[in-house]
Design a protein around this motif. Structure first.
Motif, PDB file in Angstrom:
ATOM      1  N   THR A   1       6.678   4.172  -5.957  1.00 28.24           N
ATOM      2  CA  THR A   1       7.674   3.538  -5.083  1.00 28.24           C
ATOM      3  C   THR A   1       8.193   2.255  -5.743  1.00 28.24           C
ATOM      4  O   THR A   1       9.401   1.995  -5.760  1.00 28.24           O
TER       5      THR A   1
ATOM      6  N   VAL B   1       8.124   3.464   3.562  1.00 23.88           N
ATOM      7  CA  VAL B   1       7.432   4.671   3.083  1.00 23.88           C
ATOM      8  C   VAL B   1       6.791   5.361   4.295  1.00 23.88           C
ATOM      9  O   VAL B   1       6.058   4.720   5.047  1.00 23.88           O
ATOM     10  N   HIS B   2       7.082   6.609   4.481  1.00 20.28           N
ATOM     11  CA  HIS B   2       6.488   7.374   5.584  1.00 20.28           C
ATOM     12  C   HIS B   2       5.104   7.823   5.131  1.00 20.28           C
ATOM     13  O   HIS B   2       4.870   9.009   4.846  1.00 20.28           O
ATOM     14  N   LEU B   3       4.224   6.846   5.062  1.00 21.60           N
ATOM     15  CA  LEU B   3       2.952   7.043   4.358  1.00 21.60           C
ATOM     16  C   LEU B   3       2.020   8.016   5.060  1.00 21.60           C
ATOM     17  O   LEU B   3       1.914   8.018   6.286  1.00 21.60           O
ATOM     18  N   TYR B   4       1.334   8.777   4.273  1.00 18.59           N
ATOM     19  CA  TYR B   4       0.316   9.755   4.700  1.00 18.59           C
ATOM     20  C   TYR B   4       0.921  10.900   5.524  1.00 18.59           C
ATOM     21  O   TYR B   4       0.188  11.723   6.064  1.00 18.59           O
TER      22      TYR B   4
ATOM     23  N   GLN C   1       5.682  11.946   1.161  1.00 21.59           N
ATOM     24  CA  GLN C   1       4.500  12.534   1.811  1.00 21.59           C
ATOM     25  C   GLN C   1       4.824  13.079   3.199  1.00 21.59           C
ATOM     26  O   GLN C   1       3.912  13.388   3.954  1.00 21.59           O
TER      27      GLN C   1
ATOM     28  N   HIS D   1      -6.389   6.442  -1.040  1.00 21.12           N
ATOM     29  CA  HIS D   1      -4.936   6.304  -1.192  1.00 21.12           C
ATOM     30  C   HIS D   1      -4.465   5.018  -0.517  1.00 21.12           C
ATOM     31  O   HIS D   1      -4.110   5.036   0.628  1.00 21.12           O
ATOM     32  N   TYR D   2      -4.578   3.865  -1.246  1.00 22.97           N
ATOM     33  CA  TYR D   2      -4.754   3.754  -2.675  1.00 22.97           C
ATOM     34  C   TYR D   2      -5.783   2.668  -2.952  1.00 22.97           C
ATOM     35  O   TYR D   2      -5.849   1.710  -2.194  1.00 22.97           O
TER      36      TYR D   2
ATOM     37  N   HIS E   1       1.963   1.419   7.834  1.00 23.58           N
ATOM     38  CA  HIS E   1       3.342   1.297   7.337  1.00 23.58           C
ATOM     39  C   HIS E   1       3.716  -0.150   7.025  1.00 23.58           C
ATOM     40  O   HIS E   1       3.063  -1.092   7.490  1.00 23.58           O
TER      41      HIS E   1
ATOM     42  N   ASN F   1       0.842  -1.203   0.000  1.00 26.29           N
ATOM     43  CA  ASN F   1       0.000   0.000   0.000  1.00 26.29           C
ATOM     44  C   ASN F   1       0.873   1.247   0.000  1.00 26.29           C
ATOM     45  O   ASN F   1       1.293   1.745   1.048  1.00 26.29           O
ATOM     46  N   THR F   2       1.164   1.743  -1.179  1.00 19.67           N
ATOM     47  CA  THR F   2       1.875   3.010  -1.362  1.00 19.67           C
ATOM     48  C   THR F   2       1.526   3.491  -2.755  1.00 19.67           C
ATOM     49  O   THR F   2       0.866   2.782  -3.522  1.00 19.67           O
TER      50      THR F   2
END
Ligand SMILES: Cc1ncc(COP(=O)(O)O)c(C=O)c1O
Length: 373
Positions: free
Chosen positions: A95, A137-140, A166, A315-316, A117, A90-91
């Motif tokens: 990526t 990924v430092h998501l959101y 992000q 997202h996403y 994460h 989930n990114t």
């Protein structure tokens, strides 16, 4: 504006931000045009120094997008054909796409249902003799707790390349994302917390050699005009975007502060509601690039909010292993990464930006609370 609605809350409103900064932006754009320093040059160098000092990194290398930041960072880390790189399912697509574009293979992992994460235990199950790197990924906008990733990467001798597209300004224990010394990739796509007026990106690092190589690769492998020591690409940052970013960087802390305040208000108001709000963690850890709630009735809620003039995003909607482009990797389809798949069906991003008014926030909260399902 639809006259039958009490209020409209666009998912994102870049025009309000622009209006507040218009005189400064106009002056900066005129300065760049007058100077004709359009690609590279003093405006880019200036922004690179300012961003490095803001983040607390030794070097910032401005590039043409977040995607090129990831591609160049992977190349500098020596990742290429035959290598496998762990990427959360989930990114944003880029990526994984960056991994493919350097000739390596993205290997997907599941994610944590609360932080969203990358889940290190899932990554551990995907390790092979070809695994060379991992991209947390430092998501959101939430700075990921990297302790487990660091242990895991040390155990399997993996490189860590951070995707901070992000997460401008988010921090853990006082250290900003991008200041760790590891290659960290930022996007300045217009809708980001720090957004250009077009495509732009950057890589931060504390390593002089990596910085030098990134500068070479972004500009045709060229240390001086018409000398080419390696095969690079054209991934340069332009002067106009850099000058605009310098102006916006001065506002970033205040914008992030406002996002956090809005998020706190929304999360507490939605604590007993049809949706699960995101965790609001210790100060600084989350800069709420996105405010993502969960509900099994996601599509119905989305339609209800739309009917009430409130824009939302997802997202996403498709975990990366289920995208058409990555069918070539041969994942078994549904069931491979259950958490990422469930999230894709349940997550909804509500409007979140510094310029949201109290009225818009209250209206959005009320609409979610009134949603009967
Ligand atoms: C997590 C993530 N990675 C990478 C990217 C790619 O950045 P860009 O759109 O600047 O190429 C984005 C931006 O959309 C993103 O959100």
């Amino acid at each position: 504006m639809n006259p039958t609605l009490a209020l409209e809350v666009p998912f994102l409103d870049l025009k309000v931000q622009y209006r507040a900064l218009a005189p400064e932006i106009t002056r900066a754009v005129a300065d760049v045009l007058e100077s004709a320093q359009l690609v590279g040059g003093p405006f880019v160098e200036n922004f690179e120094q300012e961003f490095a000092s803001y983040i607390g990194a030794r070097y910032t290398i401005g590039v043409s997008s977040g995607t090129s930041a990831l591609e160049l960072a992977l190349r500098v880390a020596g990742i290429g054909p035959g290598d496998e790189v762990l990427v959360p399912a989930n990114t944003f697509f880029a990526t994984a796409e960056a991994v493919s574009n350097v000739g390596a293979r993205p290997v997907f992992t599941d994610v944590d249902p609360t932080s969203f994460h990358l889940d290190v235990s899932s990554a551990e199950r995907m390790i092979t003799s070809r695994t060379r790197a991992i991209i947390p990924v430092h998501l959101y906008g939430r700075a990921m707790d990297l302790r487990q990733v660091l242990e895991f990467a040390a155990a399997y001798r993996l490189q860590i390349i951070e995707d901070a597209a992000q997460a401008h300004g988010s921090a853990r224990n006082g250290t900003k994302v991008g200041a760790s010394g590891r290659l960290t990739c930022f996007s300045f796509y217009p809708g980001k917390n720090l957004g250009a007026y077009g495509d732009a990106g950057a890589v931060t690092t504390n390593d002089a050699e990596e910085a030098r190589n990134l500068r070479l690769l972004r500009d045709h492998g060229s240390p001086a005009k018409y000398q080419h020591s390696v095969i690079g690409t054209n991934a340069r940052l332009d002067g106009l975007q850099a000058a605009i970013l310098s102006i916006k960087l001065c506002q970033l802390d205040q914008w992030n502060h406002l996002r956090r305040e809005h998020a706190k208000l929304m999360a507490s108001a939605l604590a007993d509601s049809p949706v699960t709000p995101p965790e609001v963690t210790t100060a600084g850890e989350h800069v709420f690039h996105l405010f993502v709630v969960r509900t099994p009735q996601r599509n119905a809620l989305r339609n209800y909010l739309r009917a009430n003039g409130i824009g939302t995003g997802i997202h996403y909607p498709v975990p990366l292993h289920l995208t058409e482009a990555y069918q070539q990797l041969g994942y078994p389809g549904h069931g491979a990464f259950p958490i990422a798949e469930q999230l894709a069906d349940e997550i909804l991003s509500l409007p979140m930006y510094a310029e949201l008014t109290d009225e818009q926030i209250e209206y959005t909260i009320d609409a979610v609370l009134n949603f009967a399902g």
